[in-house]
Scaffold this motif. Structure first.
Motif, PDB file in Angstrom:
ATOM      1  N   ALA A 213      55.735 120.460  71.312  1.00 39.66           N
ATOM      2  CA  ALA A 213      55.643 119.117  71.865  1.00 39.66           C
ATOM      3  C   ALA A 213      54.294 118.357  72.205  1.00 39.66           C
ATOM      4  CB  ALA A 213      56.508 119.193  73.386  1.00 39.66           C
ATOM      5  N   GLU A 214      53.550 119.456  72.567  1.00 41.35           N
ATOM      6  CA  GLU A 214      51.914 119.126  73.073  1.00 41.35           C
ATOM      7  C   GLU A 214      51.235 118.713  71.611  1.00 41.35           C
ATOM      8  OE1 GLU A 214      50.453 122.393  74.900  1.00 41.35           O
ATOM      9  OE2 GLU A 214      51.544 121.906  76.976  1.00 41.35           O
ATOM     10  N   ALA A 215      51.640 119.059  70.695  1.00 39.84           N
ATOM     11  CA  ALA A 215      50.841 118.708  69.367  1.00 39.84           C
ATOM     12  C   ALA A 215      51.582 117.418  68.880  1.00 39.84           C
ATOM     13  CB  ALA A 215      51.214 119.923  68.145  1.00 39.84           C
ATOM     14  N   GLY A 216      52.724 116.874  69.500  1.00 46.08           N
ATOM     15  CA  GLY A 216      53.165 115.756  68.939  1.00 46.08           C
ATOM     16  C   GLY A 216      54.470 115.635  68.427  1.00 46.08           C
ATOM     17  N   ALA A 217      55.221 116.780  68.396  1.00 51.79           N
ATOM     18  CA  ALA A 217      56.475 116.682  67.918  1.00 51.79           C
ATOM     19  C   ALA A 217      57.237 116.035  68.611  1.00 51.79           C
ATOM     20  CB  ALA A 217      56.994 118.069  67.813  1.00 51.79           C
ATOM     21  N   ARG A 218      58.228 115.067  67.996  1.00 49.80           N
ATOM     22  CA  ARG A 218      59.110 114.058  68.639  1.00 49.80           C
ATOM     23  C   ARG A 218      60.510 114.738  68.798  1.00 49.80           C
ATOM     24  NH1 ARG A 218      57.259 108.297  66.345  1.00 49.80           N
ATOM     25  NH2 ARG A 218      54.991 108.356  66.809  1.00 49.80           N
ATOM     26  N   ARG A 219      60.813 115.680  67.870  1.00 47.29           N
ATOM     27  CA  ARG A 219      62.020 116.201  67.964  1.00 47.29           C
ATOM     28  C   ARG A 219      61.705 117.674  67.429  1.00 47.29           C
ATOM     29  NH1 ARG A 219      67.043 114.079  64.321  1.00 47.29           N
ATOM     30  NH2 ARG A 219      66.324 112.177  64.875  1.00 47.29           N
ATOM     31  N   ILE A 220      62.517 118.728  68.035  1.00 55.16           N
ATOM     32  CA  ILE A 220      62.568 120.097  67.734  1.00 55.16           C
ATOM     33  C   ILE A 220      63.649 120.412  67.132  1.00 55.16           C
ATOM     34  CG2 ILE A 220      61.977 122.385  68.445  1.00 55.16           C
ATOM     35  CD1 ILE A 220      59.957 121.079  70.475  1.00 55.16           C
ATOM     36  N   HIS A 221      63.998 121.251  66.189  1.00 52.38           N
ATOM     37  CA  HIS A 221      65.206 121.761  65.563  1.00 52.38           C
ATOM     38  C   HIS A 221      65.368 123.082  66.195  1.00 52.38           C
ATOM     39  CE1 HIS A 221      68.142 122.674  62.753  1.00 52.38           C
ATOM     40  NE2 HIS A 221      67.634 123.332  62.108  1.00 52.38           N
ATOM     41  N   VAL A 222      66.300 123.249  66.951  1.00 50.15           N
ATOM     42  CA  VAL A 222      66.899 124.715  67.395  1.00 50.15           C
ATOM     43  C   VAL A 222      67.945 125.462  66.670  1.00 50.15           C
ATOM     44  CG1 VAL A 222      67.047 126.246  69.353  1.00 50.15           C
ATOM     45  CG2 VAL A 222      65.304 124.129  69.271  1.00 50.15           C
ATOM     46  N   VAL A 223      67.859 126.492  66.317  1.00 53.63           N
ATOM     47  CA  VAL A 223      69.285 127.282  65.708  1.00 53.63           C
ATOM     48  C   VAL A 223      69.534 128.228  66.461  1.00 53.63           C
ATOM     49  CG1 VAL A 223      70.254 127.892  63.640  1.00 53.63           C
ATOM     50  CG2 VAL A 223      68.437 126.151  63.313  1.00 53.63           C
ATOM     51  N   ASP A 224      70.867 128.431  66.672  1.00 53.77           N
ATOM     52  CA  ASP A 224      71.598 129.309  67.443  1.00 53.77           C
ATOM     53  C   ASP A 224      72.256 130.367  66.258  1.00 53.77           C
ATOM     54  OD1 ASP A 224      73.124 131.310  68.742  1.00 53.77           O
ATOM     55  OD2 ASP A 224      73.938 129.923  70.310  1.00 53.77           O
ATOM     56  N   LEU A 225      71.300 131.270  65.801  1.00 48.43           N
ATOM     57  CA  LEU A 225      71.854 132.067  64.710  1.00 48.43           C
ATOM     58  C   LEU A 225      72.813 132.919  65.141  1.00 48.43           C
ATOM     59  CD1 LEU A 225      68.301 133.211  63.185  1.00 48.43           C
ATOM     60  CD2 LEU A 225      70.086 131.557  62.186  1.00 48.43           C
ATOM     61  N   ASP A 226      72.938 133.565  66.237  1.00 48.41           N
ATOM     62  CA  ASP A 226      74.032 134.619  66.777  1.00 48.41           C
ATOM     63  C   ASP A 226      75.299 133.569  66.686  1.00 48.41           C
ATOM     64  OD1 ASP A 226      72.834 136.784  67.383  1.00 48.41           O
ATOM     65  OD2 ASP A 226      71.750 135.389  69.028  1.00 48.41           O
ATOM     66  N   SER A 227      75.352 132.425  67.452  1.00 47.34           N
ATOM     67  CA  SER A 227      76.598 131.508  67.305  1.00 47.34           C
ATOM     68  C   SER A 227      76.952 131.131  65.932  1.00 47.34           C
ATOM     69  CB  SER A 227      76.254 130.409  68.168  1.00 47.34           C
ATOM     70  OG  SER A 227      76.237 130.729  69.604  1.00 47.34           O
ATOM     71  N   ALA A 228      76.087 130.997  65.184  1.00 48.92           N
ATOM     72  CA  ALA A 228      76.317 130.481  63.807  1.00 48.92           C
ATOM     73  C   ALA A 228      77.200 131.513  63.041  1.00 48.92           C
ATOM     74  CB  ALA A 228      75.050 130.104  62.979  1.00 48.92           C
ATOM     75  N   ARG A 229      76.608 132.743  63.124  1.00 48.14           N
ATOM     76  CA  ARG A 229      77.474 134.040  62.497  1.00 48.14           C
ATOM     77  C   ARG A 229      78.725 134.339  63.277  1.00 48.14           C
ATOM     78  NH1 ARG A 229      74.560 139.714  62.235  1.00 48.14           N
ATOM     79  NH2 ARG A 229      74.937 139.498  64.519  1.00 48.14           N
ATOM     80  N   ASP A 230      78.644 134.459  64.612  1.00 49.87           N
ATOM     81  CA  ASP A 230      80.027 134.927  65.312  1.00 49.87           C
ATOM     82  C   ASP A 230      80.847 133.786  66.216  1.00 49.87           C
ATOM     83  OD1 ASP A 230      78.908 137.478  64.284  1.00 49.87           O
ATOM     84  OD2 ASP A 230      77.608 137.607  66.185  1.00 49.87           O
ATOM     85  N   GLY A 231      80.371 132.510  66.229  1.00 52.48           N
ATOM     86  CA  GLY A 231      80.895 131.568  67.055  1.00 52.48           C
ATOM     87  C   GLY A 231      80.422 131.711  68.339  1.00 52.48           C
ATOM     88  N   GLY A 232      80.982 130.964  69.267  1.00 49.12           N
ATOM     89  CA  GLY A 232      80.480 131.173  70.704  1.00 49.12           C
ATOM     90  C   GLY A 232      79.327 130.600  71.044  1.00 49.12           C
ATOM     91  N   ARG A 233      78.579 130.964  72.233  1.00 51.18           N
ATOM     92  CA  ARG A 233      77.558 130.315  72.787  1.00 51.18           C
ATOM     93  C   ARG A 233      76.189 131.086  73.085  1.00 51.18           C
ATOM     94  NH1 ARG A 233      82.266 127.145  75.942  1.00 51.18           N
ATOM     95  NH2 ARG A 233      83.235 126.004  74.192  1.00 51.18           N
ATOM     96  N   ALA A 234      75.855 132.032  72.158  1.00 48.85           N
ATOM     97  CA  ALA A 234      75.021 133.004  72.612  1.00 48.85           C
ATOM     98  C   ALA A 234      73.747 132.608  73.150  1.00 48.85           C
ATOM     99  CB  ALA A 234      74.828 134.035  71.552  1.00 48.85           C
ATOM    100  N   ASN A 235      73.443 131.625  72.695  1.00 56.64           N
ATOM    101  CA  ASN A 235      71.875 131.143  72.998  1.00 56.64           C
ATOM    102  C   ASN A 235      71.791 129.723  73.738  1.00 56.64           C
ATOM    103  OD1 ASN A 235      70.009 133.606  72.096  1.00 56.64           O
ATOM    104  ND2 ASN A 235      71.219 133.060  70.133  1.00 56.64           N
ATOM    105  N   LEU A 236      73.026 129.485  74.235  1.00 59.41           N
ATOM    106  CA  LEU A 236      73.283 128.231  74.818  1.00 59.41           C
ATOM    107  C   LEU A 236      72.279 127.755  76.240  1.00 59.41           C
ATOM    108  CD1 LEU A 236      74.909 125.817  73.529  1.00 59.41           C
ATOM    109  CD2 LEU A 236      76.649 125.851  75.476  1.00 59.41           C
ATOM    110  N   ASP A 237      72.216 128.939  76.877  1.00 55.55           N
ATOM    111  CA  ASP A 237      71.654 128.780  78.365  1.00 55.55           C
ATOM    112  C   ASP A 237      69.880 128.370  77.787  1.00 55.55           C
ATOM    113  OD1 ASP A 237      73.650 129.193  79.657  1.00 55.55           O
ATOM    114  OD2 ASP A 237      73.236 131.372  80.043  1.00 55.55           O
ATOM    115  N   ILE A 238      69.690 128.996  76.682  1.00 55.76           N
ATOM    116  CA  ILE A 238      68.276 129.121  76.458  1.00 55.76           C
ATOM    117  C   ILE A 238      67.826 127.541  75.661  1.00 55.76           C
ATOM    118  CG2 ILE A 238      66.181 129.601  74.849  1.00 55.76           C
ATOM    119  CD1 ILE A 238      67.297 132.349  74.900  1.00 55.76           C
TER     120      ILE A 238
END
Length: 244
Positions: A40-65
């Motif tokens: 963000a400090e470098a100027g990114a306006r959008r960051i792409h975040v992937v929850d790999l645990d949920s992608a494989r197993d379903g659920g909301r493994a990294n949703l709190d982060i």
């Protein structure tokens, strides 16, 4: 074109996979929040975040982060992984995600996604289509962590989704993902030529600043950069250069 730095999460840690293979994982010491702050400090306006645990197993493994990233950073968070229902989509929007990437359902149930695209939440859906070329040279979307091949080629599937109201697509060439082999220019040019009003996010293969210059010529709106930034192959200053 904008750079969208990518942060892949597994067990709460920053990782990268080669060609989507969970057995070919590289772990990084970076704290997800601190890493996102640097982007963000470098100027990114959008960051792409992937929850790999949920992608494989379903659920909301990294949703709190992911919720914490949305809450504590003054930058848009686009997130994907594990969206299997309308409730999953709504929950990610409720925690503050600006866009939600949906992959396998677009391939398996395009009619369901078409219905969602007609809802208020639909304007914030990004179709995440991971593709590989078949023997006839057609780009075929894949699902379930790239283990299933769809029956409809990429451009035909996009015809359906764009007609239903899709505004943005993230497209990854599976063979190039995490391999630093250069972006799949012909793929992105084909999408841009067929759908001039569709915002296209290029993903896979970027390993240098020259790759960014090359992919920008195809008319994409953004380029996802993950491992190349983490390992210094693409300098953080490139985020700044492409945010202007």
């Amino acid at each position: 074109m904008k750079i969208l730095p990518a942060i892949d999460l597994r067990d709460g840690r920053v990782v990268r996979l080669e060609q989507g293979d969970y057995g070919r994982e590289t772990r990084y010491d970076d704290d997800p929040l601190l890493l996102a702050q640097r982007y963000a400090e470098a100027g990114a306006r959008r960051i792409h975040v992937v929850d790999l645990d949920s992608a494989r197993d379903g659920g909301r493994a990294n949703l709190d982060i992911i919720a914490r990233l949305c809450r504590e950073l003054d930058v848009a968070i686009q997130t994907g992984g594990g969206v299997r229902s309308l409730d999953d989509l709504k929950q990610r929007l409720d925690i503050g995600a600006s866009q939600v990437v949906i992959g396998s359902l677009c391939v398996r149930k395009p009619e369901q996604i078409s219905d969602w695209l007609g809802r208020p939440e639909g304007k914030r859906i990004v179709a995440g289509l991971d593709v590989s070329a078949d023997d006839q040279g057609r780009w075929m979307p894949r699902a379930a962590g790239w283990t299933e091949s769809g029956e409809t080629d990429l451009l035909t599937l996009l015809d359906t989704l764009v007609t239903a109201g899709l505004n943005e697509v993230l497209c990854t060439d599976i063979e190039r993902d995490g391999m630093f082999s250069g972006p799949s220019l012909a793929l992105y040019q084909a999408i841009a030529d067929r759908f001039p009003n569709l915002a296209v996010q290029a993903s896979g293969g970027v390993g240098s600043a020259a790759d960014l210059d090359a992919v920008a010529t195809t008319g994409v709106s953004a380029c996802i950069v993950g491992r190349a930034l983490l390992e210094g192959r693409v300098a953080m200053s490139e985020v700044t250069r492409w945010s202007r």
